[in-house]
Scaffold this motif. Structure first.
Motif, PDB file in Angstrom:
ATOM      1  N   ILE A  66       8.222   5.785  14.567  1.00  0.00           N
ATOM      2  CA  ILE A  66       7.785   6.350  13.407  1.00  0.00           C
ATOM      3  C   ILE A  66       6.621   5.600  12.375  1.00  0.00           C
ATOM      4  O   ILE A  66       5.822   6.022  11.766  1.00  0.00           O
ATOM      5  N   ILE A  67       7.422   4.322  12.331  1.00  0.00           N
ATOM      6  CA  ILE A  67       6.590   3.410  11.248  1.00  0.00           C
ATOM      7  C   ILE A  67       5.174   3.263  11.703  1.00  0.00           C
ATOM      8  O   ILE A  67       4.351   3.281  11.165  1.00  0.00           O
ATOM      9  N   VAL A  68       4.986   2.963  13.050  1.00  0.00           N
ATOM     10  CA  VAL A  68       3.670   2.621  13.828  1.00  0.00           C
ATOM     11  C   VAL A  68       2.953   3.715  13.491  1.00  0.00           C
ATOM     12  O   VAL A  68       1.602   3.723  13.181  1.00  0.00           O
ATOM     13  N   GLN A  69       3.160   4.988  14.066  1.00  0.00           N
ATOM     14  CA  GLN A  69       2.532   6.247  13.797  1.00  0.00           C
ATOM     15  C   GLN A  69       2.324   6.566  12.655  1.00  0.00           C
ATOM     16  O   GLN A  69       1.238   7.126  12.159  1.00  0.00           O
ATOM     17  N   GLY A  70       3.448   6.377  11.480  1.00  0.00           N
ATOM     18  CA  GLY A  70       2.961   6.627  10.021  1.00  0.00           C
ATOM     19  C   GLY A  70       1.857   5.914   9.607  1.00  0.00           C
ATOM     20  O   GLY A  70       0.963   6.414   8.846  1.00  0.00           O
ATOM     21  N   THR A  71       1.751   4.636   9.919  1.00  0.00           N
ATOM     22  CA  THR A  71       0.607   3.949   9.404  1.00  0.00           C
ATOM     23  C   THR A  71      -0.816   4.425  10.160  1.00  0.00           C
ATOM     24  O   THR A  71      -1.645   4.418   9.129  1.00  0.00           O
ATOM     25  N   LEU A  72      -0.848   4.693  11.223  1.00  0.00           N
ATOM     26  CA  LEU A  72      -2.050   5.162  11.775  1.00  0.00           C
ATOM     27  C   LEU A  72      -2.182   6.550  11.177  1.00  0.00           C
ATOM     28  O   LEU A  72      -3.447   7.027  11.233  1.00  0.00           O
ATOM     29  N   GLY A  73      -1.282   7.284  11.112  1.00  0.00           N
ATOM     30  CA  GLY A  73      -1.653   8.550  10.391  1.00  0.00           C
ATOM     31  C   GLY A  73      -2.015   8.616   9.083  1.00  0.00           C
ATOM     32  O   GLY A  73      -2.679   9.818   8.677  1.00  0.00           O
ATOM     33  N   ILE A  74      -1.714   7.600   8.148  1.00  0.00           N
ATOM     34  CA  ILE A  74      -2.401   7.489   6.800  1.00  0.00           C
ATOM     35  C   ILE A  74      -3.902   7.800   7.096  1.00  0.00           C
ATOM     36  O   ILE A  74      -4.474   8.286   6.232  1.00  0.00           O
ATOM     37  N   ALA A  75      -4.287   6.593   7.726  1.00  0.00           N
ATOM     38  CA  ALA A  75      -5.937   6.675   8.068  1.00  0.00           C
ATOM     39  C   ALA A  75      -6.337   8.006   8.491  1.00  0.00           C
ATOM     40  O   ALA A  75      -7.381   8.459   8.069  1.00  0.00           O
ATOM     41  N   HIS A  76      -5.668   8.684   9.304  1.00  0.00           N
ATOM     42  CA  HIS A  76      -6.064  10.165   9.748  1.00  0.00           C
ATOM     43  C   HIS A  76      -5.895  11.120   8.702  1.00  0.00           C
ATOM     44  O   HIS A  76      -6.862  12.031   8.667  1.00  0.00           O
ATOM     45  N   ALA A  77      -4.859  10.951   7.858  1.00  0.00           N
ATOM     46  CA  ALA A  77      -4.743  11.852   6.762  1.00  0.00           C
ATOM     47  C   ALA A  77      -5.882  11.774   5.731  1.00  0.00           C
ATOM     48  O   ALA A  77      -6.465  12.971   5.113  1.00  0.00           O
ATOM     49  N   ILE A  78      -6.221  10.500   5.319  1.00  0.00           N
ATOM     50  CA  ILE A  78      -7.528  10.409   4.668  1.00  0.00           C
ATOM     51  C   ILE A  78      -8.787  10.983   5.144  1.00  0.00           C
ATOM     52  O   ILE A  78      -9.310  11.529   4.338  1.00  0.00           O
ATOM     53  N   GLY A  95      -8.706  -0.442   7.479  1.00  0.00           N
ATOM     54  CA  GLY A  95      -7.326  -1.294   6.818  1.00  0.00           C
ATOM     55  C   GLY A  95      -6.266  -0.784   7.530  1.00  0.00           C
ATOM     56  O   GLY A  95      -5.484  -1.442   8.149  1.00  0.00           O
ATOM     57  N   PHE A  96      -6.110   0.642   7.448  1.00  0.00           N
ATOM     58  CA  PHE A  96      -4.849   1.294   8.049  1.00  0.00           C
ATOM     59  C   PHE A  96      -4.686   1.172   9.444  1.00  0.00           C
ATOM     60  O   PHE A  96      -3.644   0.962  10.183  1.00  0.00           O
ATOM     61  N   ASN A  97      -5.836   1.166  10.207  1.00  0.00           N
ATOM     62  CA  ASN A  97      -5.777   1.426  11.655  1.00  0.00           C
ATOM     63  C   ASN A  97      -5.516  -0.084  12.248  1.00  0.00           C
ATOM     64  O   ASN A  97      -4.873  -0.188  13.114  1.00  0.00           O
ATOM     65  N   LEU A  98      -6.058  -1.328  11.399  1.00  0.00           N
ATOM     66  CA  LEU A  98      -5.851  -2.493  11.910  1.00  0.00           C
ATOM     67  C   LEU A  98      -4.139  -3.073  11.503  1.00  0.00           C
ATOM     68  O   LEU A  98      -3.674  -3.584  12.426  1.00  0.00           O
ATOM     69  N   ILE A  99      -3.748  -2.359  10.527  1.00  0.00           N
ATOM     70  CA  ILE A  99      -2.380  -2.463  10.132  1.00  0.00           C
ATOM     71  C   ILE A  99      -1.557  -2.033  11.396  1.00  0.00           C
ATOM     72  O   ILE A  99      -0.388  -2.403  11.767  1.00  0.00           O
ATOM     73  N   GLY A 100      -1.766  -0.584  11.619  1.00  0.00           N
ATOM     74  CA  GLY A 100      -1.072   0.137  12.576  1.00  0.00           C
ATOM     75  C   GLY A 100      -1.163  -0.762  13.837  1.00  0.00           C
ATOM     76  O   GLY A 100      -0.035  -0.618  14.730  1.00  0.00           O
ATOM     77  N   ARG A 155       2.039  -2.206  16.041  1.00  0.00           N
ATOM     78  CA  ARG A 155       2.314  -1.622  17.208  1.00  0.00           C
ATOM     79  C   ARG A 155       2.641  -2.724  18.156  1.00  0.00           C
ATOM     80  O   ARG A 155       3.510  -2.848  19.069  1.00  0.00           O
ATOM     81  N   ASP A 156       1.841  -3.963  17.978  1.00  0.00           N
ATOM     82  CA  ASP A 156       2.013  -5.040  18.787  1.00  0.00           C
ATOM     83  C   ASP A 156       3.002  -5.982  18.482  1.00  0.00           C
ATOM     84  O   ASP A 156       3.715  -6.510  19.417  1.00  0.00           O
ATOM     85  N   VAL A 157       3.787  -5.875  17.269  1.00  0.00           N
ATOM     86  CA  VAL A 157       4.674  -6.359  16.857  1.00  0.00           C
ATOM     87  C   VAL A 157       5.917  -5.676  17.437  1.00  0.00           C
ATOM     88  O   VAL A 157       7.147  -6.221  17.810  1.00  0.00           O
ATOM     89  N   LEU A 158       6.124  -4.463  17.062  1.00  0.00           N
ATOM     90  CA  LEU A 158       7.478  -3.729  17.165  1.00  0.00           C
ATOM     91  C   LEU A 158       7.453  -2.815  18.537  1.00  0.00           C
ATOM     92  O   LEU A 158       8.700  -2.533  18.837  1.00  0.00           O
ATOM     93  N   ASP A 159       6.573  -2.718  18.945  1.00  0.00           N
ATOM     94  CA  ASP A 159       6.594  -2.115  20.477  1.00  0.00           C
ATOM     95  C   ASP A 159       7.105  -3.237  21.823  1.00  0.00           C
ATOM     96  O   ASP A 159       6.278  -4.119  21.684  1.00  0.00           O
TER      97      ASP A 159
END
Length: 298
Positions: free
Chosen positions: A217-229, A280-285, A289-293
């Motif tokens: 959820i955290i990973v997808q949420g970070t990427l989702g912010i970029a998509h929402a913008i 920025g949000f895509n790089l964070i996402g 993902r690399d850290v948590l998956d």
């Protein structure tokens, strides 16, 4: 016979062991990812200018000076002016507030609704799963931007309704992600043991299921912010999002598209703002993902 000499080690000479934990370890790994830290720096920059907009902006974003319309960047107006003589730099700073606000809160809304529905579908199954899954399928049958346009057209053009529309169209993304995670978790031995000792379903969900479902959820949420913008900018470009004089980035692009040859700065700078924020949000996402998956770890 001489006794062997025992040298006592001073506690001050013993290197202190750094505190450990899943979230601390994840943060340490995240800090080592240079691209992820670059993305974090970009987002922190835009967040800071959004928070400090009243003190940074040299002009009122609504102030019109028709004698200075479509002026190129200069010492007086750093990024130039638009077709109504408004300072573009001030409008972009205040526009960061709107775009980030829509991105964050639309994703929070869709995450909460999607998580609740996904947990119910995955944990209880049967007709509840069938009903919720079919609802997700119906929402996913439409292109997200077209569905958002239809929702805003029904509710009426406004920034708040655009936020609702973006949140609604993204609910299936989080719902299906959580449902798949819960389906794999409910067969684990510790869930079976919790049921065996008489633990209630509500406590199992709060204590075991939800905490173990947070990572995707955290990973997808970070990427989702970029998509929402991007979706908010698209709705603003079509005139269905923020309404004048609100300086939303997509709306600024829409108002300036007819001056792209005469005054290209009116399009370039808001476009760069959207691009950098999304980057920025895509790089964070990607870093999260690399850290948590676990599948991405070496």
């Amino acid at each position: 016979m001489s006794q062997p000499t025992i040298h006592a080690t001073s506690p001050s000479n013993v290197p202190a062991k750094e505190a450990s934990g899943p979230w601390r370890d994840a943060w340490r790994a995240f800090r080592k990812n240079k691209t992820a830290m670059l993305g974090l720096g970009i987002i922190l920059f835009f967040v800071m200018i959004a928070l400090l907009a009243p003190w940074i902006a040299p002009y009122d974003y609504k102030e019109q000076e028709l004698v200075n319309r479509l002026k190129p960047p200069s010492a007086q107006h750093w990024l130039g002016t638009d077709d109504l003589g408004r300072d573009l730099f001030s409008r972009l700073i205040y526009g960061a507030r709107i775009s980030l606000w829509v991105g964050f809160f639309s994703v929070i809304g869709s995450m909460i609704a999607g998580t609740i529905l996904g947990v119910l579908a995955g944990f209880y199954g049967k007709w509840i799963d069938m009903l919720i899954s079919r609802m997700f399928d119906i929402l996913l049958a439409f292109p997200s931007i077209l569905l958002a346009i239809a929702i805003v057209a029904i509710l009426g053009p406004s920034l708040q309704n655009a936020l609702y529309a973006i949140a609604i169209v993204n609910i299936p993304t989080y719902g299906r992600l959580v449902r798949a995670k819960v389906l794999s978790l409910r067969t684990e031995e510790y869930i079976t043991a919790a049921r065996a000792i008489g633990m209630k379903d509500s406590r199992i969900l709060i204590t075991h299921i939800l905490p173990n479902s947070l990572t995707p959820i955290i990973v997808q949420g970070t990427l989702g912010i970029a998509h929402a913008i991007i979706e908010a900018a698209a709705l603003g470009f079509l005139g269905l999002g923020a309404q004048p004089p609100d300086p939303e980035w997509g709306k600024i692009l829409s108002d300036s598209r007819q001056f792209i040859q005469k005054a290209p700065w009116t399009v370039i700078f808001p476009g760069l703002s959207i691009m950098l924020t999304v980057l920025g949000f895509n790089l964070i996402g990607d870093g999260l993902r690399d850290v948590l998956d676990p599948r991405m770890k070496k």
